[in-house]
Write a protein that holds these residues in place. Structure first.
Motif, PDB file in Angstrom:
ATOM      1  N   LYS A  27       0.846  -1.186   0.000  1.00 13.75           N
ATOM      2  CA  LYS A  27       0.000   0.000   0.000  1.00 13.75           C
ATOM      3  C   LYS A  27       0.884   1.240   0.000  1.00 13.75           C
ATOM      4  N   SER A  31      -0.413   7.060   2.046  1.00 16.69           N
ATOM      5  CA  SER A  31      -1.871   7.002   2.028  1.00 16.69           C
ATOM      6  C   SER A  31      -2.440   7.400   3.386  1.00 16.69           C
ATOM      7  N   LYS A  33      -4.887   6.462   6.170  1.00 17.48           N
ATOM      8  CA  LYS A  33      -5.266   5.095   6.544  1.00 17.48           C
ATOM      9  C   LYS A  33      -6.551   5.086   7.373  1.00 17.48           C
ATOM     10  N   LEU A 346      -7.054   3.914  -3.822  1.00 22.34           N
ATOM     11  CA  LEU A 346      -5.777   3.634  -3.178  1.00 22.34           C
ATOM     12  C   LEU A 346      -4.613   4.350  -3.835  1.00 22.34           C
ATOM     13  N   HIS A 347      -4.551   4.322  -5.165  1.00 28.31           N
ATOM     14  CA  HIS A 347      -3.346   4.801  -5.848  1.00 28.31           C
ATOM     15  C   HIS A 347      -3.470   6.209  -6.431  1.00 28.31           C
ATOM     16  N   LYS A 350      -4.882   8.097  -2.884  1.00 30.28           N
ATOM     17  CA  LYS A 350      -3.965   7.754  -1.794  1.00 30.28           C
ATOM     18  C   LYS A 350      -4.713   7.699  -0.450  1.00 30.28           C
ATOM     19  N   VAL A 351      -5.812   6.958  -0.445  1.00 28.75           N
ATOM     20  CA  VAL A 351      -6.568   6.695   0.775  1.00 28.75           C
ATOM     21  C   VAL A 351      -6.742   5.190   0.878  1.00 28.75           C
ATOM     22  N   TRP A 352      -6.448   4.645   2.033  1.00 25.56           N
ATOM     23  CA  TRP A 352      -6.549   3.205   2.246  1.00 25.56           C
ATOM     24  C   TRP A 352      -7.852   2.918   2.996  1.00 25.56           C
ATOM     25  N   ARG A 384      -9.464  14.075  -1.100  1.00 21.87           N
ATOM     26  CA  ARG A 384      -8.705  13.271  -2.069  1.00 21.87           C
ATOM     27  C   ARG A 384      -9.628  12.345  -2.860  1.00 21.87           C
TER      28      ARG A 384
END
Length: 395
Positions: A27, A31, A33, A346-347, A350-352, A384
């Motif tokens: 990951k 990010s 999280k 995610l990419h 950039k949030v998990w 985001r």
């Protein structure tokens, strides 16, 4: 006294799964999280003080709960839920999932079917499969934007698959339903009719909102209580998951004895000293902290709902009746596959988050977000996500 839930605490390099396993799980390190279900708030000061006192004492030998723990637990559940518990009903385990595993091994055999209701907390399925039992699914259905139980399918699956054990998630993770007493009574009626033991995961029971009130399964009737295992813990209420300590409540002596015997076969005996200390302090002195934490979480949910409506209304919220986990619906993005949605969050954002399919195929095009975090972190994450999905974050 007011408690501070806005300060951002650096949790990196603290052995925190939520933060320190990003590289291992491939990951992005940068990010935000908001995935695994623990809080980004320090626990109640009374708990911190109790743990500090034991740390200063310096001796960490074998430990057992005493009268202080039992009184704290009984008072909490009596005051908060109207559930009167006897000391001997309580069995301590390292966690609720450990208790689920023990119940499965104690009351079913390999090849047996065990009923769950997907999309649901994924360790239910994983534990059933790991113990060579069959997952029998009674999928929840969405009616008018709200998850409900298909009771006809529920009973049919029990009969057709010869189910003898049902794992209930109450309140439900991840969809956020707080089951009404009427719904639980229908479940109980069917399970009693067909001799099904109910293992009720009530770990989120304290976290309910508005007019939604949790009903302890054992309070439905004396007969329901005699055919149930109630799984509780201070971990979600007070952010103590890492201390590995749960209160499993089993009113029936025969079921409790068999459950204990199965636990003994694992080699587990004395519970964690710090878990006992934290639970005792939390249940006896932490009520005001929890009430304020829940209020803050509820305001975060409102903030999330309002932010998405304003900046990216195509992402919709299944209004949580309980838990600090919110189920986000991305079905309006018809041009994107489930995998593309997850990759973009995610990419690109950039949030998990937790992908909905972790909870079963019924979670496709959903994402679970943990809102038990300082408002600034939540706001940054939502900005985001909205930007990544074409929302107007400057509106």
């Amino acid at each position: 006294m007011p408690y501070d839930f806005d300060s951002i605490i650096d949790r990196s390099n603290t052995f925190a799964i939520k933060y320190d396993v990003a590289a291992a799980r491939k990951k992005p390190a940068d990010s935000i999280k908001l995935w695994v279900a623990d809080m980004d708030f320090p626990t109640a000061p009374c708990v911190q003080d109790a743990l500090a006192d034991f740390a200063r004492h310096g001796i960490f030998g074998y430990s057992r709960p005493d009268a202080r723990y039992y009184e704290a637990v009984k008072n909490w559940f009596c005051t908060r839920h109207g559930f009167v518990i006897k000391d001997e009903w309580i069995v301590n385990t390292p966690g609720v999932v450990f208790a689920l595993s023990a119940a499965i091994r104690a009351f079913t055999k390999e090849g047996d079917g065990i009923l769950i209701q997907r999309p649901v907390y994924y360790p239910f399925s994983n534990t059933i499969a790991a113990l060579n039992r069959r997952v029998v699914n009674n999928p929840l259905v969405i009616k008018n934007g709200r998850y409900e139980i298909d009771f006809d399918d529920f009973e049919r699956k029990i009969v057709d698959e010869q189910v003898r054990l049902f794992i209930l998630c109450s309140p439900h993770n991840p969809v956020g339903r707080v089951w009404s007493r009427q719904e639980l009574e229908r479940i109980s009626g069917i399970c009693l009719k067909h001799g099904v033991l109910v293992v009720s995961d009530e770990i989120h029971s304290d976290i309910t909102f508005g007019e939604n009130h949790h009903t302890v399964y054992a309070l439905l009737s004396p007969e329901a209580a005699r055919h149930a295992i109630i799984c509780t813990a201070p971990s979600k209420t007070f952010n103590l998951a890492g201390l590995q300590f749960s209160n499993i409540i089993i009113p029936d002596e025969k079921i409790r004895s068999e459950f204990r015997r199965t636990i003994e076969q694992t080699g587990y005996d004395e519970p964690n000293l710090m878990g006992i200390a934290a639970a005792t302090a939390a249940y006896s002195q932490g009520g005001q902290w929890f009430d304020e934490a829940k209020s803050y979480i509820q305001k975060n949910i409102k903030f999330l709902r309002d932010y998405l409506r304003q900046h990216c209304p195509k992402i919709t919220v299944h209004e949580p009746e309980g838990t600090y986990l919110v189920w986000l619906d991305f079905f309006a993005f018809t041009e994107l596959t489930d995998q593309q949605i997850s990759e973009r969050i995610l990419h690109e954002a950039k949030v998990w988050l937790d992908e909905g399919t972790m909870f079963g195929k019924e979670g496709e095009k959903f994402q679970r977000i943990n809102v038990a975090t300082p408002r600034k972190i939540l706001e940054d994450a939502l900005a985001r996500i909205c930007e990544a999905f074409g929302g107007n974050v400057n509106a």
